[in-house]
Each structure stands twice: as structure tokens, then as C-alpha cells.
Design an enzyme around this catalytic site. Structure first.
Site, PDB file in Angstrom:
ATOM      1  N   SER A  94      42.777  -3.817 107.426  1.00 55.49           N
ATOM      2  CA  SER A  94      42.008  -3.012 107.895  1.00 55.49           C
ATOM      3  C   SER A  94      42.665  -2.444 109.097  1.00 55.49           C
ATOM      4  CB  SER A  94      40.306  -2.715 107.872  1.00 55.49           C
ATOM      5  OG  SER A  94      40.159  -0.773 108.417  1.00 55.49           O
ATOM      6  N   TYR A 129      31.056  -4.114 109.905  1.00 55.48           N
ATOM      7  CA  TYR A 129      32.406  -4.117 108.953  1.00 55.48           C
ATOM      8  C   TYR A 129      33.751  -4.178 109.941  1.00 55.48           C
ATOM      9  CZ  TYR A 129      35.779  -1.628 106.093  1.00 55.48           C
ATOM     10  OH  TYR A 129      37.848  -1.308 105.493  1.00 55.48           O
ATOM     11  N   LYS A 179      36.517  -7.171 108.831  1.00 53.86           N
ATOM     12  CA  LYS A 179      38.111  -7.479 109.105  1.00 53.86           C
ATOM     13  C   LYS A 179      38.888  -7.930 109.840  1.00 53.86           C
ATOM     14  CE  LYS A 179      37.501  -4.797 105.106  1.00 53.86           C
ATOM     15  NZ  LYS A 179      38.813  -5.338 104.390  1.00 53.86           N
TER      16      LYS A 179
END
Ligand SMILES: NC(=O)c1ccc[n+]([C@@H]2O[C@H](COP(=O)([O-])OP(=O)(O)OC[C@H]3O[C@@H](n4cnc5c(N)ncnc54)[C@H](O)[C@@H]3O)[C@@H](O)[C@H]2O)c1
Length: 265
Positions: free
Chosen positions: A134, A147, A151
Site C-alpha cells: 500500500s 494497518y 503494510k
């Protein structure tokens, strides 16, 4: 405009929805024999049947479940480690449960997938693995600490796997999407003010459609990327390049979920 992956067998984790589903379609359109792995509740067998490909219930957080899936799929050439999830919370509101769930699915799940893929590819001395990372692998977007950590962590798996597996002819790369229209992001796409603010920073003036990420995945998986390994491919409409902002009301208008220049600009 399909990328040729004919004669290859591909596994896509998290392939029943969103980016994974688009990747499964792109790889199938390019001639691959595609296997969708996803949680049973997402009915991967039915989704796959509707595309004319294979589908199996596989939970990437379980090495045993992955191994059963890889055994069923047979000799695999392409693995897209894409399964993932997100949950927003301020740093101080991020509970141990949120932190552990996101790490388990996004990071540990991807690690188990790469491990299983490598095990099955090593004897044949070839293969391509693509991780869905990402822009958040590089950015500290607020309310996404767990998150973002997952990533960023994927880059550690990416670089180490590319290094260790390169001698065996196995390439490992990552796509780094910006904001993509999937069920994870429907809220933002539906909120005109939020979309206006978010897309102001994006040179192309809009979010991505899943197919636009899928084409990058298919490219990295294909022989066209034969000298690319350990790479991160940003697919973010220029968001990372233009981080100080691109669009303003003087020369542009925001409508239908995207920025466009005014006629005389
Ligand atoms: N949507 C975005 O803006 C965006 C941006 C950058 C990266 N990503 C990443 O792209 C990937 C796909 O996200 P998406 O937006 O398509 O979301 P999505 O929810 O549409 O698809 C994710 C899929 O992963 C599956 N999955 C979740 N946990 C699993 C598990 N334990 N085992 C097997 N499958 C599991 C889900 O069932 C779902 O089908 C994720 O890794 C996400 O972090 C998304």
C-alpha cells in the site's frame, strides 16, 4: 488488453472480492489457470465458478489451510498474496484486539502465504509472487496505525524473500495501491467532502478502480517483468509524488468523485 500469462497457474488470496477478484479476472483473461483462495464465508467456490476458474475456502492465517489449498491447486507459477483487512482507530484507541487481528491477517497471513508459495515453487526453480502492500507502507495516515504497521512490515517480507528466493528463479514484488474503490473504502468514495479533500492530493484527481491495480499485479506476475524483483510499484495516481497537494478551486472543479481542470485552465 490482457497481459499474457498463458500456460501459468495462479493462486490469488483474498480473491473473492475487490482487488483480488480483479486480479483473478485479469490473470484469467491473460490465459492463466486461476485459483481463488478466500474465507469460506465469501464463497470462493461460487465466485470462482461464475468466472470459470477454481475457488477454495482457505484462511491465510492458518498454514495448514494454505497447505491444503496449495496441494489442491497443484504446481503453481504465480501467487498473489493479497488477502487483507483494515480497521480505523486513533493510536490511543487501538486495542490489543485490533492490533493483533490486523497483524494476523495482513502480515502473518502474507508471510504464511509467501512461505507456502516458496515451498511449492522451489523444486521447479521458477515462480512469481506479488504482495498487495500500500502507499501506507510508506505513509503514516492517521487512524490507521495497525494497518500501516502491517503494510510497512510487508516490505521486510518482500526484500528478504526477493533476496533468498532470487537464486531459485523466484521473483517477489509488491504493488502499492493508493485509495481503491472496494468495500473497504466505499465510505470515503460515497462522502463527497471526504473524497474532495483526499483526491486534492492526487495528481490524477481521483481514486483507483480495482482493474487498475489488477493490471499492475498481472504485469509483475508476468514474464514482461522478468528482471524485476524486490520492487515496490506505486499505483497511486501520483499521490506519493505530489504529496504537497495538486488541486485547488481556482483552476479546477470537483464533481462525480473526481477533480477536473476548468475549461480555460
Ligand atoms: N482498497 C484500498 O484502497 C486498498 C489500498 C491499498 C491496499 N489495499 C490492500 O488490498 C488488499 C485487498 O483489499 P480490498 O480493498 O480488495 O478489500 P476486500 O475486502 O474487497 O478484499 C479483501 C479480501 O481478503 C479476504 N480475506 C480477509 N481475511 C482473510 C483470510 N484470513 N484468509 C483469506 N482471505 C481473507 C476477504 O474475505 C476479502 O475477500 C488488502 O491487502 C488491502 O490492504 C487496499
Amino acid at each position: 488488453m490482457a497481459i499474457d500469462v498463458s500456460g501459468l497457474r495462479a493462486v490469488v488470496t483474498g480473491g473473492a472480492n475487490g482487488i483480488g477478484l480483479a486480479a483473478a479476472k485479469a490473470l484469467a483473461a491473460g490465459g492463466a489457470d486461476v485459483w481463488i483462495f478466500d474465507l469460506a464465508k465469501e464463497q470462493p467456490d461460487q465466485v470462482a465458478a461464475s468466472l470459470g476458474v477454481h475457488g477454495l475456502p482457505v484462511d491465510v492465517t492458518s498454514p495448514a489451510s494454505l497447505e491444503t489449498g496449495f496441494q489442491r491447486a497443484g504446481e503453481v507459477d504465480i501467487v498473489v498474496a493479497n488477502a487483507g483487512t483494515a480497521q480505523e482507530a486513533e493510536l490511543l484507541d487501538t486495542t490489543p484486539e485490533i492490533w493483533e487481528r490486523l497483524l494476523r491477517v495482513n502480515l502473518t497471513g502474507a508471510f504464511f502465504t509467501v512461505q507456502a508459495a516458496a515451498r511449492h515453487m522451489l523444486p521447479r526453480r521458477r515462480g512469481a509472487i506479488v504482495l498487495t502492500a500500500s502507499t501506507n507502507s510508506f505513509d503514516g495516515e492517521a487512524r490507521l496505525v495497525a494497518y500501516n504497521a502491517t503494510k510497512s512490515g510487508l516490505l521486510g517480507i518482500l526484500h528478504t524473500a526477493a533476496n533468498e528466493l532470487g537464486p531459485y528463479g523466484i521473483r517477489v514484488n509488491a504493488v502499492c495501491p493508493g485509495l481503491v474503490r472496494t468495500r473497504l473504502t466505499t465510505g470515503l468514495f460515497a462522502d463527497d467532502e471526504a473524497a474532495r479533500a483526499y483526491f486534492r492530493q492526487i495528481p490524477l484527481g481521483r481514486g483507483a478502480e480495482t482493474e487498475e491495480i489488477a493490471h499492475a499485479i498481472a504485469f509483475l506476475a508476468s514474464a514482461y517483468a522478468s528482471y524485476i524483483t524486490g520492487a515496490t510499484l506505486l499505483v497511486d495516481g501520483g499521490q506519493t509524488a505530489g504529496k504537497y497537494g495538486t488541486w485547488n478551486e481556482q483552476r479546477a472543479e470537483f464533481a462525480d468523485s473526481r477533480w477536473r481542470l476548468k475549461p480555460n485552465s
